[in-house]
Structure formats: structure tokens, C-alpha cells
Design a protein around this motif. Structure first.
Motif, short mmCIF file in Angstrom:
data_model
loop_
_atom_site.label_atom_id
_atom_site.label_comp_id
_atom_site.label_asym_id
_atom_site.label_seq_id
_atom_site.Cartn_x
_atom_site.Cartn_y
_atom_site.Cartn_z
N ASP A 170 -9.64 1.13 7.90
CA ASP A 170 -10.15 2.47 8.13
C ASP A 170 -9.16 3.27 8.98
O ASP A 170 -8.89 2.92 10.12
N ARG A 172 -9.42 6.01 10.36
CA ARG A 172 -9.99 6.67 11.54
C ARG A 172 -9.80 5.82 12.80
O ARG A 172 -9.77 6.34 13.90
N ILE A 173 -9.66 4.48 12.59
CA ILE A 173 -9.42 3.62 13.74
C ILE A 173 -8.09 3.99 14.40
O ILE A 173 -7.98 4.02 15.63
N GLN A 175 -6.65 6.98 14.16
CA GLN A 175 -6.85 8.30 14.78
C GLN A 175 -7.57 8.14 16.11
O GLN A 175 -7.23 8.80 17.09
N ALA A 176 -8.57 7.23 16.12
CA ALA A 176 -9.29 6.98 17.37
C ALA A 176 -8.31 6.52 18.43
O ALA A 176 -8.33 7.00 19.57
N GLY A 177 -7.42 5.60 18.07
CA GLY A 177 -6.41 5.10 19.02
C GLY A 177 -5.59 6.25 19.59
O GLY A 177 -5.38 6.34 20.80
N ARG A 178 -5.14 7.14 18.70
CA ARG A 178 -4.32 8.25 19.17
C ARG A 178 -5.13 9.19 20.07
O ARG A 178 -4.66 9.64 21.10
N SER A 179 -6.39 9.46 19.66
CA SER A 179 -7.20 10.38 20.47
C SER A 179 -7.45 9.79 21.86
O SER A 179 -7.69 10.51 22.81
N LEU A 180 -7.38 8.46 21.97
CA LEU A 180 -7.61 7.82 23.26
C LEU A 180 -6.32 7.74 24.07
O LEU A 180 -6.30 7.18 25.16
N GLY A 181 -5.22 8.25 23.51
CA GLY A 181 -3.98 8.35 24.27
C GLY A 181 -2.90 7.35 23.90
O GLY A 181 -1.88 7.28 24.57
N ALA A 182 -3.12 6.56 22.83
CA ALA A 182 -2.13 5.55 22.46
C ALA A 182 -0.97 6.19 21.71
O ALA A 182 -1.19 6.97 20.79
N LYS A 190 -1.10 -2.74 18.80
CA LYS A 190 -2.44 -3.10 19.27
C LYS A 190 -3.51 -2.91 18.19
O LYS A 190 -4.60 -3.45 18.29
N LEU A 191 -3.20 -2.07 17.18
CA LEU A 191 -4.23 -1.79 16.17
C LEU A 191 -3.79 -2.25 14.77
O LEU A 191 -4.43 -3.09 14.17
N PRO A 194 -2.93 -6.39 14.69
CA PRO A 194 -4.11 -7.30 14.73
C PRO A 194 -5.06 -7.10 13.56
O PRO A 194 -5.62 -8.06 13.04
N LEU A 195 -5.24 -5.85 13.13
CA LEU A 195 -6.18 -5.61 12.03
C LEU A 195 -5.63 -6.11 10.70
O LEU A 195 -6.40 -6.36 9.77
N GLU B 73 -2.37 12.36 21.03
CA GLU B 73 -2.40 11.42 22.15
C GLU B 73 -2.06 12.08 23.49
O GLU B 73 -2.29 11.52 24.55
N PHE B 81 -15.92 9.65 16.33
CA PHE B 81 -15.77 9.83 14.89
C PHE B 81 -17.07 9.53 14.15
O PHE B 81 -17.89 8.74 14.62
#
Lengths: 279, 357
Positions: A170, A172-173, A175-182, A190-191, A194-195, B73, B81
Motif C-alpha cells: 500500500d 499510502r504507507i 506517504q504516511a512515512g513521509r508525512s511523519l517526517g521520514a 525502514k518501510l 521490511p515490507l 516530510e 489516511f
């Protein structure tokens, strides 16, 4: 069972017969030959386990297979990762190019590599012409050549296996990482990595097992200097006619592969891959 | 100047215009909802504010600073989401710790904050679980805790409740309002569910075809929609074609469904004479006129009666127009068999008028 189901099961009978006749029975015969040829007993295995030539061939096979696996997976991951990032129109072209080698005979590919990698080949002309090295590099008729040829052969398989896995993640995972600052590197290590562990695991197992049994590529590109198990077996059967030794070694290869699969299937990533879930 | 300002944002995908020169101002600490049907541009705007979509033109600024070209970021915006996008290979605690670790917080501070966030969303017992071992509502809470953990400047939420069932959705609505009050963070919330928007927001921006057609407090939009689209989208509304007639003395009359009534002065100051749309809320339709108040008397037949609980939902087929829906007291509807003639009344001051387009 409904009549339709009976029909459906009935349709598998030819396949079962063919497999039994041309696959299971010959393998059984290999097993039998290994303990009966030339005389009944375990003499063949004793000889194999005591032979320094065999030990060298096994070590070569393991080393070449491990190198092939490591390089194939690393290079294929790059390609597969690039594939999932592409626009669909570009991706179609790229996937087609990944598949092209499937339609070229392994013999043609091996000979092509020889012309490209030999002393007066394209690569050596380039590197000596540009003054990067003084002496032509020894790229073929040795282990390097074998590994290059095998990586080339295995890559489309590994690319497709890893691509199938990456494409199912997915987005969006990420995108979620980037929105959290990664940052991109963190998102990758990290994403993405492992995925995609299940995909990497399946591709690794597949490439390694396939590599153990390579025959034509090592024979042509190794030119007798890098002998792997399959070539050794082939020589015993066609040249020296030591069928007992050949079948004994075949049996040991079969057992070794079974053992590798058994160990691998205990890894969580592989179990996840075969049960169809992530993480 | 407002906290978050979007100016003239334009985004096209081939022939499709997702954002047609949109502008939006959001104050610090506000709860603003972007409401509209799917494909109306609300998610595109949210993605542009998050940084995932680069607008073709226009600017986005935060606290006076232009952030249009800043990577997601680097924006420090939390994002919840649709489908949560939790990291499936990490535990709940590691999910929440992720934004703190990438910001290089020290271990003790990370642990303390994770514990605090787990407490805030009520998941202290589930810290070691993997996301797939949680229910939808619990995953939702993790996603919110993760997005709020690093003290984001804004929290962006993309249809976060759409996957939950109805009762859970109502609980989570209250939960989100509580978190909004408690944290003081600016919330920008995307939904296509008007009830959700009305229940939660300080202000709502209604989207239609890539434009914002009206922005305002839920009550303002509910009682004074500016277009037929907004009137139809907010609350269950009967929308009916009508004619506006202006008298010589400034009186305004409305003609609809074969009836006519004078509207209170000032109600439709800026509408020209001619075709218009009137809207009537089902709860404003009654079986008797209120004494002393002008009302539109609609005559028709009963098309359907269904029991809903506190009232009955009655569908009426007026003589001169499309079906309308009324909420009528249940004890009165037993005398209303399907096909029976009926006359209902709508107080003039409960009738809204919007332009036809």
C-alpha cells in the motif's frame, strides 16, 4: 462428489500419469542406481564423501550460488523498485525489456557473454581503450564469467518475484512515512525493505536453489576451470560412465535442496510470503 | 493574515480539473471540514496542503511563510489516511514512536511521549500489539496518536471514519472533537458525509466540481445555503422549482407546487424576479398552519408512509411538482392511507430560496 467435480478430478489423471512416468520413476531410479551401481551398497556415497575433487566441486557450487544469489537479489531489487515508481506507460515498456531474455536460448546467451567478456571483447576494449586498466581483465572462462552469466539468467525471475511483492504494498504507507517526517532513505530502509521481506525471501530461495543446479552457463563460461555440481554429474554420466557416482551426487543435491527449503520455510518472512500476508 | 492560506490553487489531470483556482483561509486551532461528493476536489486540496500533490499554480502558506514547494516530510503536518496506513511490521508503540525517532528525540523522551499518546487515545494496554491484531476503531486511534505525537502544526484527516460502522463512527466523532479541544491543533478534515461535517466542524467548505461554493459555520450553511447544490447537500432537503414574484411595494411572493405565499421582508433581497429554487426541510412541514403566520399550503396525495421512530416519514406527491418528504407526528399518520388526499403547510419563514443554478 458431483459429476462435474468427478470430471474435474478425472482431467488431472493424464498429468499425474505423465509426472509419475517421466519424473517420479526416473528420480526413484536415480536413487536406486546410486546404491546398486556398480555393486549394491553405500560404496558410492563413501567415495563421494571421501573425494577431494567432489569436495572442491561442492564448495565451488556453494560459493558461486551464494554470490549469484546476493548479486541477483541486489540488482533485481533496484530494477523492481524502479518499476513500481514508474508511470504505467513507461512501466509496460520496462517490464517487456525485463522479459526479453526469457525468449533467448541459454546457449545463445552464454556465447554472447563470451564475446562480450573475452580478452578482445567489448568490455575489455572499452576499459583498456579508455585507459582505466593497462591489461585486459580476465572476465570469462573463470568464476567471474560464470557468476555474470548466472546473474543474467536469474534476474528476470527475481525481478518479477520482487516486483509482484513491491506492487502489492500500500503506497499510502510510504506517504504516511513521509508525512511523519521520514526522508527518502529512512522510508526506503525502514518501510520498503521490511515490507518487501517476503518477496526478498522467496526470490532468494528460488535463485539459490536454481543456481545449485546450473549446467550450461557454468560449462561454457567456466570453460572447465569453474566446475559446478551439475557439470560434474554430467561428465560422470557422458564421459567417464561412472553412473553410480553421478546418481549418488544427484541424490545428495536433491537432499541438500530439500534441506535448504526445510530450513527456509521456518523463517517468518517466507511463511508470510506463502500465507499471503505482510509483516 | 490567517494561519494556513491557500491562494488560487489549480490542478488538472489531463482534461479533468481537480482544483479550479481554489482559495481557503484557516485560522490557528480551527476545525475546518472540506465537504463534497467524490471527485469534487476536496482530497486533491488536502493532498496539496500535505505536499503530496504539486499544484499547477497558486500558493500555500503557513503562518506567513510560502510552503508551496516544501516536501511533505519538511512540513510537520500530521496526516490520518483513509485506511489508516499503519506500518504493519511495527507494534502500536513503534508506530507512534516513528515520527519521534526520525526527529532524533532521545529515548526517554520518545518513551514518555508514546506512553502519553497511548493514554490520550485509550490504548495503553495494546502497545505491543501489531496493527493487524487491532479492530478498525483501535487502528484508527493508533493512526491519530501517531499523527499527533510529534506536535504537528496541522492535522490533516482524509475520510478517517469511512471504514467504521455507524455507532463506532459517532463515538469516534466525539473522540476527535475531544482531541481537537485537548490538543488545540488545527484540524483539516475531508469527508463526503454531511452529518459528520455538521457535527464536528467550526467551519465547513463545500466543494463542487473543483470549486469551493460556500464556506461557513455549520448553522450558517444549514439555514442559509447560497446555492441549490449546498442546500441539497446539507441536511435532507426538499428542493422544488419555483417562481419569485416581486410586488410593487417591495413585497416578495413565491409560487411553488401550485401554491403561493408572501415571504417575510429581507429574506431574498438579492434575487431577481423569475425562476428560483425553494427548499423546505422535512421537519418544517406540518399538517396545520401555525395561527397568525403565512404558510405555503401544498395539496397532494400520500405516496408512502414509513415509521422511523420519533416521527413518521411521509412522502407526498403534490399536484404540481416532484415528491416531497415530510416528518409528521406518528400519532397523526394512522389516518393517512397511501393514496389519500392531503394538504400540508410550510411556514413562510421556514422556506429558503436559492438561485436556480
Amino acid at each position: 462428489m458431483r459429476p462435474f467435480d468427478r470430471w474435474a478430478v478425472g482431467l488431472t489423471v493424464p498429468a499425474v500419469l505423465l509426472t509419475t512416468l517421466f519424473y517420479v520413476l526416473p528420480i526413484a531410479q536415480v536413487l536406486v542406481l546410486s546404491v546398486t551401481e556398480p555393486a549394491p551398497g553405500l560404496a558410492n556415497y563413501e567415495q563421494l564423501l571421501g573425494s577431494r575433487a567432489v569436495a572442491r566441486v561442492v564448495m565451488t557450487t556453494l560459493e558461486v550460488s551464494l554470490w549469484t544469489t546476493a548479486l541477483t537479489i541486489a540488482a533485481s531489487y533496484v530494477v523492481a523498485y524502479a518499476l513500481v515508481q514508474m508511470r504505467p506507460s513507461v512501466r509496460r515498456v520496462a517490464l517487456f525489456m525485463v522479459l526479453v531474455p526469457f525468449w533467448i536460448s541459454v546457449l545463445v546467451r552464454a556465447f554472447s557473454w563470451i564475446t562480450i567478456l573475452r580478452r578482445e571483447g567489448l568490455v575489455n576494449l572499452a576499459v583498456t581503450g579508455l585507459g582505466i586498466v593497462d591489461e585486459p581483465l580476465q572476465l570469462v572462462h573463470n568464476r567471474t564469467g560464470v557468476i555474470i552469466g548466472m546473474v543474467h539468467y536469474m534476474m528476470p525471475f527475481a525481478v518479477l518475484l520482487i516486483y509482484a511483492n513491491l506492487a502489492g504494498i500500500d503506497r499510502r504507507i510510504m506517504q504516511a512515512g513521509r508525512s511523519l517526517g521520514a526522508r527518502p532513505m529512512t522510508v526506503f530502509w525502514k518501510l520498503w525493505v521490511p515490507l518487501s521481506a517476503p518477496g526478498i525471501a522467496v526470490a532468494t530461495l528460488f535463485v539459490f536453489i536454481f543456481s545449485l543446479g546450473f549446467l550450461i552457463t557454468p560449462t561454457l563460461l567456466g570453460a572447465g576451470r569453474t566446475v559446478m555440481v551439475a557439470e560434474y554429474i554430467s561428465v560422470q554420466i557422458t564421459n567417464t560412465l561412472r553412473w553410480g557416482v553421478a546418481t549418488g551426487l544427484s541424490t545428495m543435491l536433491l537432499v541438500a535442496v530439500g534441506f535448504v527449503v526445510f530450513i527456509a520455510m521456518r523463517q517468518p518472512a517466507l511463511r508470510a510470503a506463502f500465507s499471503g500476508r505482510q509483516g | 493574515m490567517s494561519f494556513l492560506v491557500a491562494r488560487d490553487l489549480r490542478k488538472t489531470y489531463g482534461p479533468v480539473t481537480a482544483l479550479a483556482d481554489i482559495g481557503l483561509d484557516v485560522e490557528e486551532g480551527e476545525f475546518v471540514t472540506l465537504l463534497g461528493p467524490s471527485g469534487s476536489g476536496k482530497t486533491t486540496l488536502l493532498m496539496a496542503i500535505a505536499g503530496f500533490t504539486r499544484p499547477d499554480s497558486g500558493t500555500i502558506s503557513l503562518a506567513g511563510r510560502d510552503i508551496t514547494g516544501v516536501e511533505p516530510e519538511d512540513r510537520d503536518f500530521g496526516f490520518v489516511f483513509q485506511g489508516y496506513a499503519l506500518f504493519p511490521h511495527m507494534s502500536v508503540a513503534d508506530n507512534i514512536a516513528f515520527p519521534l525517532k526520525v526527529r532524533k528525540w532521545d529515548r526517554a523522551r520518545v518513551d514518555a511521549r508514546v506512553e502519553e499518546m497511548l493514554g490520550t487515545v485509550g490504548l495503553a494496554d495494546l502497545a505491543r500489539r501489531k496493527p493487524r491484531e487491532l479492530s478498525g476503531g483501535q487502528q484508527q486511534r493508533v493512526a491519530i496518536a501517531r499523527a499527533l505525537a510529534f506536535h504537528p502544526k496541522i492535522l490533516l484527516l482524509d475520510e478517517p471514519l469511512s471504514a467504521l460502522d455507524r455507532t463506532l463512527r459517532e463515538t469516534m466523532q466525539r473522540e476527535l472533537k475531544r482531541l481537537h479541544r485537548q490538543t488545540g491543533v488545527t484540524f483539516l478534515y475531508v469527508t463526503h458525509d454531511q452529518e459528520e461535517a455538521i457535527a464536528m466542524s467550526d467551519r465547513i467548505a463545500v466543494f463542487q466540481k473543483g470549486r469551493i461554493v460556500q464556506v461557513g459555520a455549520p448553522r450558517d450553511l444549514y439555514y442559509a445555503p447560497s446555492t441549490r447544490f449546498v442546500a441539497g447537500f446539507l441536511g435532507v432537503n426538499n428542493l422544488v422549482d419555483a417562481r419569485l414574484v416581486r410586488g410593487a411595494d417591495g413585497a416578495v411572493e413565491i409560487e411553488a407546487l401550485g401554491a403561493r405565499v408572501a415571504l417575510p421582508p429581507g429574506k431574498v433581497a438579492d434575487l431577481p424576479e423569475g425562476p428560483a429554487t425553494v427548499f423546505m426541510r422535512p421537519e418544517d412541514i406540518a399538517l396545520e398552519p401555525t395561527p397568525g403566520e403565512p404558510a405555503l399550503a401544498i395539496a397532494g396525495t400520500v405516496a408512502d408512509v414509513s415509521f422511523v421512530g420519533s416521527f413518521d416519514l411521509v412522502v407526498i406527491e403534490p399536484r404540481g411538482g416532484p415528491e416531497i418528504t415530510a416528518h409528521l407526528p406518528a400519532d397523526r399518520t394512522r389516518a393517512l392511507p397511501v393514496g389519500a388526499p392531503i394538504t400540508v403547510f410550510v411556514r413562510a419563514d421556514a422556506i429558503g430560496v436559492v438561485p436556480n443554478t
